[in-house]
Scaffold this motif. Sequence first.
Motif, PDB file in Angstrom:
ATOM      1  N   ARG A   1       3.126  -6.905  -5.306  1.00  0.00           N
ATOM      2  CA  ARG A   1       4.398  -6.175  -5.276  1.00  0.00           C
ATOM      3  C   ARG A   1       4.879  -5.780  -6.670  1.00  0.00           C
ATOM      4  NH1 ARG A   1       5.398 -11.224  -3.721  1.00  0.00           N
ATOM      5  NH2 ARG A   1       6.665 -12.555  -5.046  1.00  0.00           N
TER       6      ARG A   1
ATOM      7  N   TYR B   1       0.316   3.189  -6.915  1.00  0.00           N
ATOM      8  CA  TYR B   1      -1.128   3.169  -7.070  1.00  0.00           C
ATOM      9  C   TYR B   1      -1.423   2.170  -8.174  1.00  0.00           C
ATOM     10  CZ  TYR B   1      -2.165   7.327  -4.316  1.00  0.00           C
ATOM     11  OH  TYR B   1      -2.326   8.215  -3.296  1.00  0.00           O
TER      12      TYR B   1
ATOM     13  N   TYR C   1      -6.016   1.046  -5.399  1.00  0.00           N
ATOM     14  CA  TYR C   1      -5.184   0.695  -4.248  1.00  0.00           C
ATOM     15  C   TYR C   1      -4.036   1.686  -4.107  1.00  0.00           C
ATOM     16  CZ  TYR C   1      -7.618  -3.767  -4.327  1.00  0.00           C
ATOM     17  OH  TYR C   1      -8.585  -4.745  -4.294  1.00  0.00           O
ATOM     18  N   THR C   2      -3.723   2.046  -2.869  1.00  0.00           N
ATOM     19  CA  THR C   2      -2.656   2.999  -2.583  1.00  0.00           C
ATOM     20  C   THR C   2      -1.348   2.283  -2.304  1.00  0.00           C
ATOM     21  OG1 THR C   2      -2.971   2.961  -0.203  1.00  0.00           O
ATOM     22  CG2 THR C   2      -4.261   4.569  -1.437  1.00  0.00           C
ATOM     23  N   PRO C   3      -0.241   3.029  -2.337  1.00  0.00           N
ATOM     24  CA  PRO C   3       0.989   2.485  -1.770  1.00  0.00           C
ATOM     25  C   PRO C   3       0.783   2.277  -0.264  1.00  0.00           C
ATOM     26  CG  PRO C   3       1.446   4.420  -3.112  1.00  0.00           C
ATOM     27  CD  PRO C   3      -0.038   4.329  -2.964  1.00  0.00           C
ATOM     28  N   GLU C   4       1.604   1.457   0.352  1.00  0.00           N
ATOM     29  CA  GLU C   4       1.420   1.098   1.763  1.00  0.00           C
ATOM     30  C   GLU C   4       1.386   2.294   2.701  1.00  0.00           C
ATOM     31  OE1 GLU C   4       3.669  -2.185   3.305  1.00  0.00           O
ATOM     32  OE2 GLU C   4       3.698  -3.130   1.343  1.00  0.00           O
ATOM     33  N   SER C   5       2.136   3.351   2.418  1.00  0.00           N
ATOM     34  CA  SER C   5       2.251   4.469   3.364  1.00  0.00           C
ATOM     35  C   SER C   5       1.305   5.632   3.053  1.00  0.00           C
ATOM     36  CB  SER C   5       3.695   4.979   3.349  1.00  0.00           C
ATOM     37  OG  SER C   5       4.017   5.432   2.042  1.00  0.00           O
ATOM     38  N   ASP C   6       0.380   5.480   2.126  1.00  0.00           N
ATOM     39  CA  ASP C   6      -0.483   6.592   1.718  1.00  0.00           C
ATOM     40  C   ASP C   6      -1.691   6.744   2.639  1.00  0.00           C
ATOM     41  OD1 ASP C   6      -0.731   8.742   0.066  1.00  0.00           O
ATOM     42  OD2 ASP C   6      -0.974   7.583  -1.765  1.00  0.00           O
TER      43      ASP C   6
ATOM     44  N   HIS D   1      -9.430  -0.254   4.622  1.00  0.00           N
ATOM     45  CA  HIS D   1      -8.067  -0.762   4.687  1.00  0.00           C
ATOM     46  C   HIS D   1      -8.122  -2.256   4.390  1.00  0.00           C
ATOM     47  CE1 HIS D   1      -4.341  -2.274   6.538  1.00  0.00           C
ATOM     48  NE2 HIS D   1      -3.859  -1.140   6.082  1.00  0.00           N
TER      49      HIS D   1
ATOM     50  N   LYS E   1      -2.285  -4.790   3.172  1.00  0.00           N
ATOM     51  CA  LYS E   1      -1.758  -3.670   3.957  1.00  0.00           C
ATOM     52  C   LYS E   1      -1.777  -2.370   3.153  1.00  0.00           C
ATOM     53  CE  LYS E   1       1.145  -6.490   6.952  1.00  0.00           C
ATOM     54  NZ  LYS E   1       0.718  -7.786   6.599  1.00  0.00           N
ATOM     55  N   ARG E   2      -2.890  -2.144   2.471  1.00  0.00           N
ATOM     56  CA  ARG E   2      -3.077  -0.946   1.653  1.00  0.00           C
ATOM     57  C   ARG E   2      -4.505  -0.442   1.820  1.00  0.00           C
ATOM     58  NH1 ARG E   2       0.106  -0.754  -3.664  1.00  0.00           N
ATOM     59  NH2 ARG E   2       1.902  -2.047  -3.258  1.00  0.00           N
TER      60      ARG E   2
END
Length: 135
Positions: free
Chosen positions: A30, A35, A69-74, A108, A113-114
């Motif tokens: 967090r 990214y 790694y992406t943000p959670e919603s990407d 995933h 959760k990314r």
Amino acid sequence: MRDILSQFKAALIAAGNENVYLAFDALPVRGKGGYFTVVGMKSFEASAPVYSQYTIFLPFKAEVEVGVYTPESDDLQRLYRYFENGVRPTLDGMSGLTTHISRLTMKHDSNLKRLVLTAGVSVCGIRRIARDSDE
């Protein structure tokens, strides 16, 4: 080994990538930003050293893993575009090393959760170590 990882991290930051970490960094996810990129070592092999009067040459080959790694919603499309535009050019042109991307995976990560894109980068080079003049 850590020198190689630090060189990758510095090159990625110099190319404009933010939130680049070594696999050894123990920061919580967090706190790593939207990214973020993690650089680690999958394998390392040193060959027999070659000695000259003032220098020891140590040939090596390694596989460096670079995870983006992406943000959670990407989504996957944005992740791949981010990798192609911001990360891949750096991995293909590391100064002082011979590199090429040997594998690429996208999946995933259910724990974080990314989405994560992992590039396996084959690396070859020669480390030069100055010898003491007293020998």
